[in-house]
Write a protein that holds these residues in place. Sequence first.
Motif, short mmCIF file in Angstrom:
data_model
loop_
_atom_site.label_atom_id
_atom_site.label_comp_id
_atom_site.label_asym_id
_atom_site.label_seq_id
_atom_site.Cartn_x
_atom_site.Cartn_y
_atom_site.Cartn_z
N PRO A 7 -16.15 1.33 -76.84
CA PRO A 7 -15.10 2.48 -76.97
C PRO A 7 -14.93 3.19 -78.39
CG PRO A 7 -14.55 1.12 -75.19
CD PRO A 7 -15.50 0.31 -76.13
N ALA A 8 -14.79 2.12 -79.10
CA ALA A 8 -14.19 2.51 -80.52
C ALA A 8 -15.52 3.12 -81.24
CB ALA A 8 -13.94 1.39 -81.05
N LEU A 9 -16.57 2.45 -81.00
CA LEU A 9 -17.70 3.04 -81.95
C LEU A 9 -17.96 4.59 -81.34
CD1 LEU A 9 -20.27 2.56 -83.43
CD2 LEU A 9 -21.46 1.72 -81.44
N PHE A 10 -17.91 4.59 -80.14
CA PHE A 10 -18.10 6.14 -79.19
C PHE A 10 -17.25 6.95 -79.70
CE2 PHE A 10 -17.10 9.46 -76.32
CZ PHE A 10 -18.32 9.96 -76.20
N VAL A 11 -15.84 6.76 -80.16
CA VAL A 11 -14.75 7.52 -80.93
C VAL A 11 -15.12 7.72 -82.15
CG1 VAL A 11 -12.60 7.57 -81.16
CG2 VAL A 11 -13.19 6.99 -78.98
N LEU A 12 -15.38 6.75 -82.90
CA LEU A 12 -15.49 7.10 -84.37
C LEU A 12 -16.85 7.83 -84.45
CD1 LEU A 12 -14.72 3.28 -85.46
CD2 LEU A 12 -13.52 5.35 -85.85
N ALA A 13 -17.84 7.57 -83.70
CA ALA A 13 -19.24 8.29 -84.10
C ALA A 13 -19.15 9.61 -83.72
CB ALA A 13 -20.50 7.61 -83.36
N ALA A 25 -24.90 7.90 -98.19
CA ALA A 25 -25.57 6.95 -98.68
C ALA A 25 -24.81 5.99 -99.51
CB ALA A 25 -26.94 7.20 -99.64
N ASP A 26 -23.93 6.52 -100.47
CA ASP A 26 -22.78 5.63 -100.86
C ASP A 26 -21.95 4.66 -99.96
OD1 ASP A 26 -23.83 6.53 -103.37
OD2 ASP A 26 -22.21 8.07 -103.77
N PHE A 27 -21.51 5.61 -99.06
CA PHE A 27 -20.51 4.85 -98.03
C PHE A 27 -21.42 3.96 -97.34
CE2 PHE A 27 -18.57 5.31 -93.54
CZ PHE A 27 -17.37 4.88 -94.08
N GLY A 28 -22.75 3.82 -96.78
CA GLY A 28 -23.28 2.88 -96.35
C GLY A 28 -23.65 1.83 -97.26
N SER A 29 -23.72 2.06 -98.45
CA SER A 29 -23.81 0.87 -99.48
C SER A 29 -22.48 0.08 -99.64
CB SER A 29 -24.38 1.35 -100.99
OG SER A 29 -23.99 0.38 -101.79
N PHE A 48 -18.24 -6.47 -86.85
CA PHE A 48 -18.23 -5.57 -87.88
C PHE A 48 -19.35 -4.31 -87.69
CE2 PHE A 48 -19.62 -3.71 -91.99
CZ PHE A 48 -18.37 -3.56 -92.63
N ASP A 49 -20.54 -5.00 -87.28
CA ASP A 49 -21.78 -3.71 -87.21
C ASP A 49 -21.45 -2.87 -85.99
OD1 ASP A 49 -23.16 -5.41 -88.88
OD2 ASP A 49 -24.37 -6.37 -87.57
N VAL A 50 -21.03 -3.46 -84.69
CA VAL A 50 -20.64 -2.32 -83.68
C VAL A 50 -19.53 -1.51 -84.05
CG1 VAL A 50 -19.67 -2.26 -81.30
CG2 VAL A 50 -21.27 -4.09 -81.89
N ALA A 51 -18.58 -1.91 -84.89
CA ALA A 51 -17.26 -1.23 -85.17
C ALA A 51 -17.73 -0.02 -86.34
CB ALA A 51 -16.12 -2.00 -85.86
N THR A 52 -18.86 -0.54 -87.07
CA THR A 52 -19.07 0.63 -88.26
C THR A 52 -20.63 1.10 -88.09
OG1 THR A 52 -20.06 -1.18 -89.52
CG2 THR A 52 -17.77 -0.87 -90.14
N ARG A 53 -21.28 0.69 -86.93
CA ARG A 53 -22.52 1.42 -86.77
C ARG A 53 -22.38 2.99 -86.53
NH1 ARG A 53 -24.47 -0.85 -82.42
NH2 ARG A 53 -24.77 -2.93 -83.75
N GLY A 54 -23.25 3.76 -87.56
CA GLY A 54 -23.16 5.40 -87.23
C GLY A 54 -21.77 5.77 -87.92
N GLN A 137 -12.33 4.52 -89.33
CA GLN A 137 -13.13 5.55 -90.06
C GLN A 137 -12.14 5.85 -91.39
OE1 GLN A 137 -13.08 9.55 -88.50
NE2 GLN A 137 -14.99 9.92 -89.48
N SER A 138 -10.87 5.84 -91.26
CA SER A 138 -10.00 6.36 -92.17
C SER A 138 -9.75 5.41 -93.25
CB SER A 138 -8.59 6.73 -91.74
OG SER A 138 -8.45 7.68 -90.62
N LEU A 139 -9.65 3.90 -92.53
CA LEU A 139 -9.55 3.09 -94.00
C LEU A 139 -10.74 2.59 -94.46
CD1 LEU A 139 -7.22 0.64 -91.61
CD2 LEU A 139 -6.75 1.92 -93.85
N SER A 140 -12.08 2.69 -93.85
CA SER A 140 -13.23 2.47 -94.60
C SER A 140 -13.41 3.82 -95.62
CB SER A 140 -14.45 2.58 -93.80
OG SER A 140 -14.21 2.39 -92.32
N THR A 141 -12.99 4.94 -95.34
CA THR A 141 -13.14 6.00 -96.27
C THR A 141 -12.16 5.60 -97.62
OG1 THR A 141 -13.60 7.54 -94.61
CG2 THR A 141 -12.81 8.58 -96.68
N LEU A 142 -11.07 5.41 -97.25
CA LEU A 142 -10.17 4.98 -98.43
C LEU A 142 -10.60 3.73 -99.45
CD1 LEU A 142 -6.87 5.52 -96.32
CD2 LEU A 142 -7.84 6.66 -98.33
N VAL A 143 -10.96 2.74 -98.60
CA VAL A 143 -11.62 1.61 -99.33
C VAL A 143 -12.73 2.02 -100.18
CG1 VAL A 143 -13.11 -0.55 -99.35
CG2 VAL A 143 -10.89 -0.21 -97.77
#
Length: 396
Positions: A7-13, A25-29, A48-54, A137-143
Amino acid sequence: MKNILAPALFVLAGLAAATPASAQADFGSCLSGLRAQAAAKGISGQAFDVATRGLTPDLTILDLMNNQPEFKTAIWDYLSALVDEERVQDGRTAMRQWGQALASAEARFGVDRHAIAGVWGVESNFGKDIGGRPLIQSLSTLVCYAPRRNDYFKGELMATLKIVQDGDINPANLRGSWAGAFGHTQFMPSTFQRLAVDGDGDGHRDVMTSVPDAVHSTANFLKKAGWVNGLPWGYEVRLPSNFNASLAGRKNKKPLATWAAMGVRRVDGRPLSGSYAAGIITPAGVNGPAFIVTKNFDAVYSYNAAESYGLAIALLGDRLKGLPGIQTAWPTDDPPLSRAQRRELQQLLTARGYDVGEPDGKIGAKTREAIKDVERRIGLEPRGRPGGKVLEALRG
């Protein structure tokens, strides 16, 4: 685990904003580099992969980070919007509805229920404004895009992934502020990990959907931050005309007898009384309201590390007790507006042809630009501030 995280993956994507290819590309790296660090924190590669895929970054967060109201808004405007009659009435309704949960939190941790409710009201308007940004999404952007506080936000991201992995909260509900705070009283993920408690006895710590969990967790936070049962947070005082401004400061605590000897009195003229030490804060300088503040104010301050914020919580708690608001006038000739007055201002702007969006009392970019135009027309510096002079001009 996959079923828990889906459910989190669906919401985030689904909510991720479109971004330029280079940024993605930078974000993926960046995410690839975080995967190994997450593993070192006990977060599985699958989680990690499920939470960040897409996942894509939300770059609008960077603007929000640079415009925090606690540090950029005049104190009288900040408090006028947070501690108005509307919020006081909403708070009294919430305290009646959740009186048992607040009373049990007070008994369990020795923290005044009105202070707990003050945090609840300031942080989420008693659950009405919890925030809708997906935390990962928010925290990965900030990181990945805010190097100034990279380590801090990285820690919060890892804590969020751990919350999801452990199943503490339904991942579809993990939404909050741009900085990652979530729930009724806006815990940061690392704070949740340390201090969240079960308040309703169901075996879970869900500060998103359980008010008892949220208020008990907040009481636990304040207790661990040094709250002393029975000690007031402080109160408004009247300073003598010769008061030395350099003595003001939350950390500059002195016995009340010392302040009394200098001529400091309660705002109603009564003498100071008590055997505890306290500091004096003057959020608008010595010509504005002044307040005696104790260790309990420090406990509230630690929730967000801003004196304006701590004062909002303390004053809202007092109002919920039935005490009066601030008695001393702010040093301004352009009075601040409540949320109801801000909505009226927006309605008047709309009636005059300005596009300010929904009149919700929140002063966004469109409203500020419209206010600037009105300010120019009435001879004020165009700052985009929702003040009494602009409102009166529009009423006229």
